[in-house]
Design a protein around this motif. Structure first.
Motif, PDB file in Angstrom:
ATOM      1  N   GLY A  20     -12.488   7.213  42.457  1.00  0.00           N
ATOM      2  CA  GLY A  20     -13.740   7.006  43.156  1.00  0.00           C
ATOM      3  C   GLY A  20     -13.505   7.262  44.598  1.00  0.00           C
ATOM      4  N   ILE A  21     -14.386   7.421  45.430  1.00  0.00           N
ATOM      5  CA  ILE A  21     -14.180   7.890  46.953  1.00  0.00           C
ATOM      6  C   ILE A  21     -14.758   6.690  47.886  1.00  0.00           C
ATOM      7  CG2 ILE A  21     -14.355  10.302  46.238  1.00  0.00           C
ATOM      8  CD1 ILE A  21     -17.339  10.144  47.295  1.00  0.00           C
ATOM      9  N   GLY A  22     -14.406   6.555  49.117  1.00  0.00           N
ATOM     10  CA  GLY A  22     -14.782   5.559  49.950  1.00  0.00           C
ATOM     11  C   GLY A  22     -15.256   6.319  51.340  1.00  0.00           C
ATOM     12  N   ILE A  23     -16.321   6.038  51.686  1.00  0.00           N
ATOM     13  CA  ILE A  23     -16.836   6.679  53.132  1.00  0.00           C
ATOM     14  C   ILE A  23     -17.365   5.409  54.133  1.00  0.00           C
ATOM     15  CG2 ILE A  23     -18.355   8.385  54.081  1.00  0.00           C
ATOM     16  CD1 ILE A  23     -18.614   9.344  51.190  1.00  0.00           C
ATOM     17  N   PHE A  24     -16.649   5.704  55.347  1.00  0.00           N
ATOM     18  CA  PHE A  24     -17.167   4.601  56.162  1.00  0.00           C
ATOM     19  C   PHE A  24     -17.512   5.654  57.470  1.00  0.00           C
ATOM     20  CE2 PHE A  24     -16.133   1.971  59.984  1.00  0.00           C
ATOM     21  CZ  PHE A  24     -16.659   0.890  59.714  1.00  0.00           C
ATOM     22  N   ILE A  25     -19.009   5.105  58.019  1.00  0.00           N
ATOM     23  CA  ILE A  25     -19.596   5.768  58.961  1.00  0.00           C
ATOM     24  C   ILE A  25     -19.682   5.115  60.239  1.00  0.00           C
ATOM     25  CG2 ILE A  25     -21.607   7.317  59.493  1.00  0.00           C
ATOM     26  CD1 ILE A  25     -21.953   8.044  56.675  1.00  0.00           C
ATOM     27  N   ALA A  61     -10.284  14.172  44.236  1.00  0.00           N
ATOM     28  CA  ALA A  61     -11.333  12.960  44.835  1.00  0.00           C
ATOM     29  C   ALA A  61     -11.159  12.972  46.627  1.00  0.00           C
ATOM     30  CB  ALA A  61     -10.456  11.787  44.360  1.00  0.00           C
ATOM     31  N   GLU A  62      -9.973  13.467  46.918  1.00  0.00           N
ATOM     32  CA  GLU A  62     -10.054  13.700  48.358  1.00  0.00           C
ATOM     33  C   GLU A  62     -11.000  14.484  48.879  1.00  0.00           C
ATOM     34  OE1 GLU A  62      -8.231  11.713  50.658  1.00  0.00           O
ATOM     35  OE2 GLU A  62      -6.639  10.892  49.287  1.00  0.00           O
ATOM     36  N   PHE A  63     -11.166  15.759  48.390  1.00  0.00           N
ATOM     37  CA  PHE A  63     -12.130  16.618  48.728  1.00  0.00           C
ATOM     38  C   PHE A  63     -13.431  16.263  48.625  1.00  0.00           C
ATOM     39  CE2 PHE A  63      -8.352  19.895  48.730  1.00  0.00           C
ATOM     40  CZ  PHE A  63      -8.706  20.454  50.099  1.00  0.00           C
ATOM     41  N   LEU A  64     -13.489  15.510  47.377  1.00  0.00           N
ATOM     42  CA  LEU A  64     -15.272  15.193  46.940  1.00  0.00           C
ATOM     43  C   LEU A  64     -15.658  14.043  48.115  1.00  0.00           C
ATOM     44  CD1 LEU A  64     -14.967  15.079  43.037  1.00  0.00           C
ATOM     45  CD2 LEU A  64     -16.436  16.483  44.779  1.00  0.00           C
ATOM     46  N   ALA A  65     -14.759  13.287  48.655  1.00  0.00           N
ATOM     47  CA  ALA A  65     -15.020  12.057  49.496  1.00  0.00           C
ATOM     48  C   ALA A  65     -15.546  13.216  50.857  1.00  0.00           C
ATOM     49  CB  ALA A  65     -13.568  11.390  50.071  1.00  0.00           C
ATOM     50  N   ILE A 123     -16.569   9.648  60.788  1.00  0.00           N
ATOM     51  CA  ILE A 123     -16.596   9.396  59.566  1.00  0.00           C
ATOM     52  C   ILE A 123     -15.240   9.240  58.889  1.00  0.00           C
ATOM     53  CG2 ILE A 123     -17.663  10.132  57.254  1.00  0.00           C
ATOM     54  CD1 ILE A 123     -19.539   9.852  59.558  1.00  0.00           C
ATOM     55  N   TYR A 124     -14.916   8.182  58.225  1.00  0.00           N
ATOM     56  CA  TYR A 124     -13.641   8.075  57.477  1.00  0.00           C
ATOM     57  C   TYR A 124     -13.763   8.355  56.119  1.00  0.00           C
ATOM     58  CZ  TYR A 124     -12.606   6.212  62.048  1.00  0.00           C
ATOM     59  OH  TYR A 124     -12.162   6.113  63.447  1.00  0.00           O
ATOM     60  N   VAL A 125     -12.784   9.048  55.499  1.00  0.00           N
ATOM     61  CA  VAL A 125     -13.145   9.360  54.010  1.00  0.00           C
ATOM     62  C   VAL A 125     -11.856   9.136  53.456  1.00  0.00           C
ATOM     63  CG1 VAL A 125     -14.950  10.889  54.420  1.00  0.00           C
ATOM     64  CG2 VAL A 125     -12.801  11.761  54.305  1.00  0.00           C
TER      65      VAL A 125
END
Length: 87
Positions: free
Chosen positions: A19-24, A45-49, A5-7
């Protein structure tokens, strides 16, 4: 089933629109998410990601997950399972 998982999180201002981005990556498949989260600081935002990434992993039933982030504070907090100043 293991997953990578990349956040990342970002804000335009401190605080500001964020905003947040998540790549799985899992089982040869990929999923990506871009999620607006309202007004937050960049660190929030980093923590919420990371939190949202964990929720997505739990919902998919992943047994083993490795996270990647460019945020030192999120990485240290996740590794130590602690933060310096609790909000």
């Amino acid at each position: 089933m293991p997953a990578e998982i990349y956040v990342d999180g970002a804000s335009a201002g401190n605080p500001g629109p964020s905003g947040i981005g998540i790549f799985i990556k899992h089982d040869g498949k990929t999923e990506s998410f871009s999620i607006p989260i309202g007004d937050h600081s960049n660190q929030e935002a980093e923590f919420l990601a990371l939190i949202e990434g964990m929720k997505l992993c739990a919902a998919r039933g992943f047994e083993s997950v490795s996270f990647r982030t460019d945020s030192d504070i999120v990485e240290r907090a996740a590794e130590l399972e602690a933060v310096k100043n609790k909000a």
